[in-house]
Design a protein around this motif. Sequence first.
Motif, PDB file in Angstrom:
ATOM      1  N   GLN A 446       0.946  -1.240  -0.048  1.00 50.56           N
ATOM      2  CA  GLN A 446       0.137  -0.033   0.107  1.00 50.56           C
ATOM      3  C   GLN A 446       0.954   1.427  -0.144  1.00 50.56           C
ATOM      4  N   LEU A 447       1.943   1.361   0.953  1.00 52.23           N
ATOM      5  CA  LEU A 447       2.697   2.392   0.883  1.00 52.23           C
ATOM      6  C   LEU A 447       3.601   2.621  -0.430  1.00 52.23           C
ATOM      7  N   TRP A 448       3.982   1.629  -1.137  1.00 48.10           N
ATOM      8  CA  TRP A 448       4.566   1.809  -2.289  1.00 48.10           C
ATOM      9  C   TRP A 448       3.664   2.245  -3.284  1.00 48.10           C
ATOM     10  N   GLU A 449       2.372   1.773  -3.384  1.00 43.01           N
ATOM     11  CA  GLU A 449       1.507   2.235  -4.290  1.00 43.01           C
ATOM     12  C   GLU A 449       1.106   3.773  -4.257  1.00 43.01           C
ATOM     13  N   VAL A 450       1.143   4.345  -2.816  1.00 48.05           N
ATOM     14  CA  VAL A 450       0.737   5.660  -2.816  1.00 48.05           C
ATOM     15  C   VAL A 450       1.941   6.493  -3.076  1.00 48.05           C
ATOM     16  N   CYS A 451       3.135   6.072  -2.779  1.00 48.32           N
ATOM     17  CA  CYS A 451       4.311   6.689  -3.212  1.00 48.32           C
ATOM     18  C   CYS A 451       4.349   6.788  -4.704  1.00 48.32           C
ATOM     19  N   LYS A 452       3.968   5.679  -5.511  1.00 42.52           N
ATOM     20  CA  LYS A 452       3.913   5.774  -6.894  1.00 42.52           C
ATOM     21  C   LYS A 452       2.904   6.764  -7.387  1.00 42.52           C
ATOM     22  N   MET A 453       1.781   6.818  -6.904  1.00 42.59           N
ATOM     23  CA  MET A 453       0.824   7.806  -7.177  1.00 42.59           C
ATOM     24  C   MET A 453       1.277   9.342  -7.035  1.00 42.59           C
ATOM     25  N   ALA A 454       2.181   9.180  -6.162  1.00 41.05           N
ATOM     26  CA  ALA A 454       2.451  10.738  -5.828  1.00 41.05           C
ATOM     27  C   ALA A 454       4.019  10.969  -6.427  1.00 41.05           C
ATOM     28  N   TYR A 455       4.399  10.235  -7.336  1.00 40.26           N
ATOM     29  CA  TYR A 455       5.539   9.955  -8.091  1.00 40.26           C
ATOM     30  C   TYR A 455       6.928  10.244  -7.000  1.00 40.26           C
ATOM     31  N   ALA A 456       6.648   9.568  -5.905  1.00 37.24           N
ATOM     32  CA  ALA A 456       7.985   9.407  -4.855  1.00 37.24           C
ATOM     33  C   ALA A 456       8.420   8.179  -4.830  1.00 37.24           C
ATOM     34  N   ASP A 457       7.975   7.071  -5.647  1.00 37.45           N
ATOM     35  CA  ASP A 457       8.537   5.784  -5.343  1.00 37.45           C
ATOM     36  C   ASP A 457       9.991   5.698  -5.875  1.00 37.45           C
ATOM     37  N   GLN A 458      10.440   6.387  -6.829  1.00 41.53           N
ATOM     38  CA  GLN A 458      11.934   6.375  -7.537  1.00 41.53           C
ATOM     39  C   GLN A 458      12.712   6.869  -6.458  1.00 41.53           C
ATOM     40  N   PHE A 459      12.610   8.039  -5.968  1.00 36.96           N
ATOM     41  CA  PHE A 459      13.754   8.486  -4.874  1.00 36.96           C
ATOM     42  C   PHE A 459      13.641   7.553  -3.623  1.00 36.96           C
ATOM     43  N   VAL A 460      12.533   7.237  -3.146  1.00 35.82           N
ATOM     44  CA  VAL A 460      12.434   6.352  -1.935  1.00 35.82           C
ATOM     45  C   VAL A 460      13.311   5.160  -2.299  1.00 35.82           C
ATOM     46  N   GLN A 461      13.008   4.476  -3.504  1.00 32.52           N
ATOM     47  CA  GLN A 461      13.593   3.159  -3.788  1.00 32.52           C
ATOM     48  C   GLN A 461      15.353   3.503  -3.951  1.00 32.52           C
ATOM     49  N   SER A 462      15.769   4.819  -4.208  1.00 35.51           N
ATOM     50  CA  SER A 462      17.087   5.039  -4.208  1.00 35.51           C
ATOM     51  C   SER A 462      17.746   5.093  -2.864  1.00 35.51           C
ATOM     52  N   ILE A 488       2.040  14.421  -0.214  1.00 36.51           N
ATOM     53  CA  ILE A 488       1.112  14.016  -1.262  1.00 36.51           C
ATOM     54  C   ILE A 488       0.716  12.401  -1.076  1.00 36.51           C
ATOM     55  N   ALA A 489       1.735  11.816  -0.943  1.00 36.60           N
ATOM     56  CA  ALA A 489       1.383  10.427  -0.844  1.00 36.60           C
ATOM     57  C   ALA A 489       0.773  10.047   0.356  1.00 36.60           C
ATOM     58  N   ARG A 490       0.997  10.718   1.542  1.00 40.92           N
ATOM     59  CA  ARG A 490       0.525  10.687   2.827  1.00 40.92           C
ATOM     60  C   ARG A 490      -0.988  11.080   2.601  1.00 40.92           C
ATOM     61  N   GLN A 517       3.376  19.067  -9.379  1.00 39.72           N
ATOM     62  CA  GLN A 517       1.951  19.416  -9.851  1.00 39.72           C
ATOM     63  C   GLN A 517       1.379  18.309 -10.624  1.00 39.72           C
ATOM     64  N   GLN A 518       1.989  17.061 -11.262  1.00 43.89           N
ATOM     65  CA  GLN A 518       1.471  16.262 -11.768  1.00 43.89           C
ATOM     66  C   GLN A 518       0.847  15.247 -10.590  1.00 43.89           C
ATOM     67  N   ALA A 519       1.479  15.125  -9.670  1.00 42.98           N
ATOM     68  CA  ALA A 519       1.240  14.400  -8.480  1.00 42.98           C
ATOM     69  C   ALA A 519      -0.384  15.108  -7.945  1.00 42.98           C
ATOM     70  N   LEU A 520      -0.287  16.377  -7.685  1.00 41.54           N
ATOM     71  CA  LEU A 520      -1.403  17.037  -7.033  1.00 41.54           C
ATOM     72  C   LEU A 520      -2.489  17.015  -7.976  1.00 41.54           C
ATOM     73  N   SER A 521      -2.508  16.939  -9.385  1.00 41.71           N
ATOM     74  CA  SER A 521      -3.400  16.870 -10.262  1.00 41.71           C
ATOM     75  C   SER A 521      -4.203  15.559 -10.362  1.00 41.71           C
ATOM     76  N   ARG A 522      -3.218  14.578  -9.946  1.00 39.76           N
ATOM     77  CA  ARG A 522      -3.830  13.164  -9.723  1.00 39.76           C
ATOM     78  C   ARG A 522      -4.758  12.918  -8.458  1.00 39.76           C
ATOM     79  N   LEU A 523      -4.180  13.599  -7.470  1.00 37.91           N
ATOM     80  CA  LEU A 523      -4.767  13.841  -5.888  1.00 37.91           C
ATOM     81  C   LEU A 523      -6.173  14.503  -6.195  1.00 37.91           C
TER      82      LEU A 523
END
Length: 578
Positions: A446-462, A488-490, A517-523
Motif C-alpha cells: 500500500q505504501l509503495w502504491e501511494v508513493c508511486k501515485m505521488a511520483y515518490a517511489d523512485q527517490f524512496v527506492q534510491s 502528497i503520498a500521505r 504538480q502532476q502528483a497534485l493533479s492526480r490527487l
Amino acid sequence: MEQQQNGLKPFFSLILSTKIPKFAITIGLIASVITTVVGLAIPLLTRELVDGFSLASFSFSFIFVIAAVFILQAVIDGVSTYLLAAAGQQIVAQLREKMWSKLIRLPVSYFDKQQSGESVSRVVNDTGIVKDLISQHFPQFISGLISIIGAVIILFIMDWKMTLIMLLAVPFTLVIMIPLGKTMAKVSRGLQDETATFSGNIQQTLGEIRLMKSSNAETYEEVKGFSGIKKLLGFGLKEAKIFALIGPFMYFVVMAVIVMIIGYGGIRVANGTMSTGSLVAFLLYLFQIVFPITSFAMFFTQLQKAKGATERIIHILDIPLENGQQGKELDISNLPLKVENIAFAYDESDSSVLKNITFEANPGEMIAFAGPSGGGKTTMFGLLERYYEPTEGKILIGETNIHDLSLSSWRSQIGYVSQESAMMAGTIRANLCYGLEQADSITDKQLWEVCKMAYADQFVQSFPNGLDTEVGERGVKLSGGQRQRIAIARAFLRNPKILMMDEATASLDSQSEGIVQQALSRLMEGRTTFVIAHRLSTIVDADQIIFIENGEVTGKGTHQELIRDHALYREFAEQQLT
C-alpha cells in the motif's frame, strides 16, 4: 492561616484527582513512623550501655540488641523510602499523562500565544517539583514531626529543666527562619518562571537552527541566551545567599544549645544528679530534634514551590478543549460545503480578520482563494480545518454545521498539503502512516502504491533503507520536492474527501514543480479541493476563484470572469501571466 489553607487547597485537589497509590503511601508512612519510633529507642539503649559499661558486666546480648535495632531501622527505612518514592513517581506520572493528554488536545489558539518550551517546562519541571514534595519532603516532614514530639516528651520525662533550656532556642530560631522561608518561596517561584521562559527560548532557537545560521544570528542568540542564563544565575545566587544564612545560623544555634546542655549537664553529672549515660542520651535526642527542624525550612520552601507549580498545572488543565471533541460521525462524500456570513477575530479585543465571507463549493469542484498577502486566505483555511471557530456565521457540510461533527470525523476526511510539508523526525514509513489508527496494518504494498501515485517511489527506492529511511528533524534530509511528494503520498493514503492545498509548489524549482504538480493533479481528481493561490497560473482552471482583500470577498467567479470584472485581479493577471 486560613489564607495558607485556601492557597494549598488547589494543590491537594490536584493530587486527589489522580489515582493515589494508597497502599504504597500507607505502608510507606507506617514504615516511616516505625523507623522514627525505633530511632527514639536508640538513645535510651545507649544510656543503658554507657551507664552499665564495665568489662565485668559486658553483655554481648545487649550489644546484639542494639545492633538488631540499628539493622531493623535501616531495613524499614529503606522500605519506607522506596514505597514513598514509588508513590510520588506514580502520582507525577499520572499528572504528566493528564497534562500531555490535555496539551495535545488544546486549540491551536493556545499555542499561538504560548511558547512550546514553556509548556514543556510545565510538564517536566513543575510536575517534578510536586513529585519531590510528595516522595521526599512530605515523608521527612511527617517523620521529623514524630521524632520531635517523641524526643521532647522523652526529654521532659528524663529531665524537664534541661529540656526547657533547650527549648529556649525555638522562638529565636523561628523569628529568623520564617522570614527566610518566605523570601525563599518568592525566589523559588521566580526561578520556576524564568526556567520556563529560558527553556522556551532555547527550544525555539534550536528548532529554527537553519534560520539562525542563515541569518548570521549566532551573536544575537548568544547575547539573548546569556541574558537568560544571567537571570537564572541571579535567582540561583539569591537562593545560595538564603542557604548561606540558614546553614551557619542553624549551626550556631545547634552548637550554642549543645554547649549549654554539655555545660549544664556536666555540672549535673559532677553533682551526681545525672548519670553520664543520661547526658549522652539527652544529646542524642537533641540531634533528633535539631535535624528535622533544619529540614522543615526546606519542606515549607518546597511546599510553596509546589503551590506555584500546581497553579500553573491547573491553569493548563482548566483551559477549554477544542470544540467538537465529541460530536456526530458523518461521511461527507458528495456533500456540498457552504460558508455563510463568516466573520473571525483572533481575540475579542482585535478587529475582525475576516468579515462576511460567503461561498459554496460543490462536490468535486476546485475552489481557489486569491488576493494580496495578509488578506485572510490562510485564516480561512484555519476555519475550514477547525483550528479556530468563527465568531459569526457558520460552515455547513450538506445541511450539517461542521461544528456539530466530531473533530476526528471531520479531520480524518480532509487532506492538507502545505508549502512547508511538515514532517516528524522518524522514517518515511512513520511519516506516511502518521496519525492513522490502524497504521500497523498498512502493508508495504500500500505504501509503495501511494508513493508511486505521488511520483515518490523512485527517490524512496534510491535510498539504501527505502521506506525505513530516517528523514531527520522536520524532514531536513529530504529536498523540498521530496518532502512535498511524501506529503502528497500521505494524503493519498488517507483518501480524503476534501483536499486543501496552500500552493504546494510555490517554493519548488521548475523540475520539482512539474513532478509535484502532476502528483497534485492526480490527487485532486474527484475531490472537492480548496487552494490558496500565490501564482495565478496554478488556478486558471479553477471552478471558482474567491478574491479576498482585507478580510472581505471582493470578487467571485472563474478566471475569465474575474479578468473581465475585477480590476485588482486583472492587474495581478497582467503582472503574472503576461
